[in-house]
Design a protein around this motif. Structure first.
Motif, PDB file in Angstrom:
ATOM      1  N   UNK A  15      41.580  40.020 -35.413  1.00  0.00           N
ATOM      2  CA  UNK A  15      42.749  39.364 -35.990  1.00  0.00           C
ATOM      3  C   UNK A  15      42.808  37.888 -35.625  1.00  0.00           C
ATOM      4  N   UNK A  16      42.303  37.563 -34.453  1.00  0.00           N
ATOM      5  CA  UNK A  16      42.394  36.177 -33.973  1.00  0.00           C
ATOM      6  C   UNK A  16      41.251  35.915 -33.000  1.00  0.00           C
ATOM      7  N   UNK A  17      40.464  34.895 -33.286  1.00  0.00           N
ATOM      8  CA  UNK A  17      39.404  34.494 -32.359  1.00  0.00           C
ATOM      9  C   UNK A  17      40.009  33.658 -31.233  1.00  0.00           C
ATOM     10  N   UNK A  64      51.752  36.802 -29.784  1.00  0.00           N
ATOM     11  CA  UNK A  64      50.663  37.146 -28.857  1.00  0.00           C
ATOM     12  C   UNK A  64      49.601  36.061 -28.741  1.00  0.00           C
ATOM     13  N   UNK A  65      49.165  35.391 -29.816  1.00  0.00           N
ATOM     14  CA  UNK A  65      48.182  34.313 -29.650  1.00  0.00           C
ATOM     15  C   UNK A  65      48.671  33.186 -28.749  1.00  0.00           C
ATOM     16  N   UNK A  67      50.728  33.665 -26.193  1.00  0.00           N
ATOM     17  CA  UNK A  67      50.718  34.236 -24.846  1.00  0.00           C
ATOM     18  C   UNK A  67      49.284  34.311 -24.318  1.00  0.00           C
ATOM     19  N   UNK A  68      48.340  34.606 -25.223  1.00  0.00           N
ATOM     20  CA  UNK A  68      46.947  34.805 -24.818  1.00  0.00           C
ATOM     21  C   UNK A  68      46.010  33.942 -25.660  1.00  0.00           C
ATOM     22  N   UNK A  69      46.063  32.616 -25.519  1.00  0.00           N
ATOM     23  CA  UNK A  69      45.220  31.741 -26.341  1.00  0.00           C
ATOM     24  C   UNK A  69      43.727  31.915 -26.085  1.00  0.00           C
ATOM     25  N   UNK A  70      43.378  32.439 -24.905  1.00  0.00           N
ATOM     26  CA  UNK A  70      41.972  32.636 -24.569  1.00  0.00           C
ATOM     27  C   UNK A  70      41.504  34.060 -24.866  1.00  0.00           C
ATOM     28  N   UNK A  71      42.262  34.771 -25.704  1.00  0.00           N
ATOM     29  CA  UNK A  71      41.916  36.153 -26.012  1.00  0.00           C
ATOM     30  C   UNK A  71      41.404  36.295 -27.442  1.00  0.00           C
ATOM     31  N   UNK A 280      57.500  42.225 -22.948  1.00  0.00           N
ATOM     32  CA  UNK A 280      56.081  42.501 -23.191  1.00  0.00           C
ATOM     33  C   UNK A 280      55.240  41.274 -22.863  1.00  0.00           C
ATOM     34  N   UNK A 281      55.719  40.092 -23.241  1.00  0.00           N
ATOM     35  CA  UNK A 281      54.996  38.846 -22.967  1.00  0.00           C
ATOM     36  C   UNK A 281      54.738  38.672 -21.475  1.00  0.00           C
TER      37      UNK A 281
END
Length: 299
Positions: A15-17, A64-65, A67-71, A280-281
């Motif tokens: 969904x997201x790189x 979520x992106x 919260x987790x930009x490196x995911x 959740x974040x």
């Protein structure tokens, strides 16, 4: 009405790189429950019934992106419909093996990249079974067990789903569908006292004491759901998964959180300022923070 799951919906979908160097990336994988679409299950309608506007918190830029930009954010899809024309004979162990295969294919270059799972309902039991299988055959599934650093369970019935028994579901389904349109195998694991369910949960508890010390967060519902509408037309409003069933035993790395939602929308959020999303974040941020250290310690 659940949208039919097509061949294109099945499997692991990115969904997201990640916006980071390869060495800094973690993988986040979301897994849906039964009777759900692998994409729609994470979506909230912020529009109207006539003009819907869907928000998927897994890939909405400020959720979520952010919260987790490196995911690298992914979701796994499987055929989960157990009644109707699209009914599929399915079991947790079967889905778990297919999930492991998909993870292995998509993580070949970086098998020991930190891994976080997000699962709703039955999807959480699939994750437990997959981790058990990965642990007992590390040569065949390299890195998956040792790299798992975080687990988020939304309404997973670790001790069965009390809201509507398998017998009630089976009595309701034939009134709406033909006999050959009802597959019951997947429901058996949701019954309280099911031996396979008990064995999976017990083995997972032993596994955590002996090796994998991943961070675990269990979320449980505070609102009842109309479970009667799942297969029939008779209203039956109940809690689907209670706090006691939806939460593993607390420990230094296992925590539980309430969400002011029903079982069927506890995995959906409309905006980043909702209190439940903020809960959740905070959990995800903590898991991301400790994941490199956990994986390095195991290696």
């Amino acid at each position: 009405m659940v949208r039919p799951v097509t061949d294109d919906d099945i499997g692991l979908k990115v969904l997201r790189e990640a916006s980071a160097e390869a060495a800094e990336i973690i993988d986040i994988v979301a897994i849906h429950g039964i009777g759900a679409h692998p994409d729609d299950t994470w979506c909230k309608n912020v529009g109207t019934a006539e003009s819907p506007q869907w928000v998927n918190w897994l890939d909405k830029q400020d959720m979520l992106p952010a919260v987790a930009p490196h995911a690298r954010i992914m979701r796994y899809g499987y055929q989960s419909q157990w009644f109707g024309e699209e009914a599929t004979r399915q079991k947790a162990s079967t889905v778990a093996q297919r999930l492991l295969g998909a993870l292995h294919r998509n993580r070949k270059e970086y098998p020991f990249r930190p891994l976080i799972f997000i699962a709703h309902c039955f999807g959480g039991l699939v994750v437990l079974k997959a981790l058990l299988d990965a642990r007992y055959d590390k040569d065949y599934w390299p890195g998956i067990f040792d790299s798992t650093a975080g687990l988020l369970f939304f309404g997973t019935p670790f001790r069965g789903a009390e809201g509507m028994s398998q017998m009630e579901m089976l009595e309701a389904a034939p009134r709406e569908y033909h006999e050959d349109e009802v597959q019951t195998d997947v429901l058996k694991i949701l019954d309280p006292g099911n031996e396979f369910l008990q064995e999976v949960v017990d083995q997972f508890g032993k596994m955590r004491r002996q090796g994998n010390r991943a961070e675990v967060a269990c979320f449980y519902e505070l609102k009842s759901s109309n479970v009667g509408k799942i297969v029939g037309k008779q209203d039956r409003t109940r809690f689907v998964v209670s706090e006691s069933s939806g939460c593993l035993n607390l420990s230094d790395r296992t925590s539980k959180f309430s969400l002011s939602r029903t079982h069927f929308d506890m995995n959906k959020f409309r905006k980043p300022t909702e209190e439940d999303f903020e809960t959740v974040r905070d959990v995800v941020e903590k898991m991301i923070g400790v994941s490199p250290r956990l994986v390095l310690a195991r290696s």
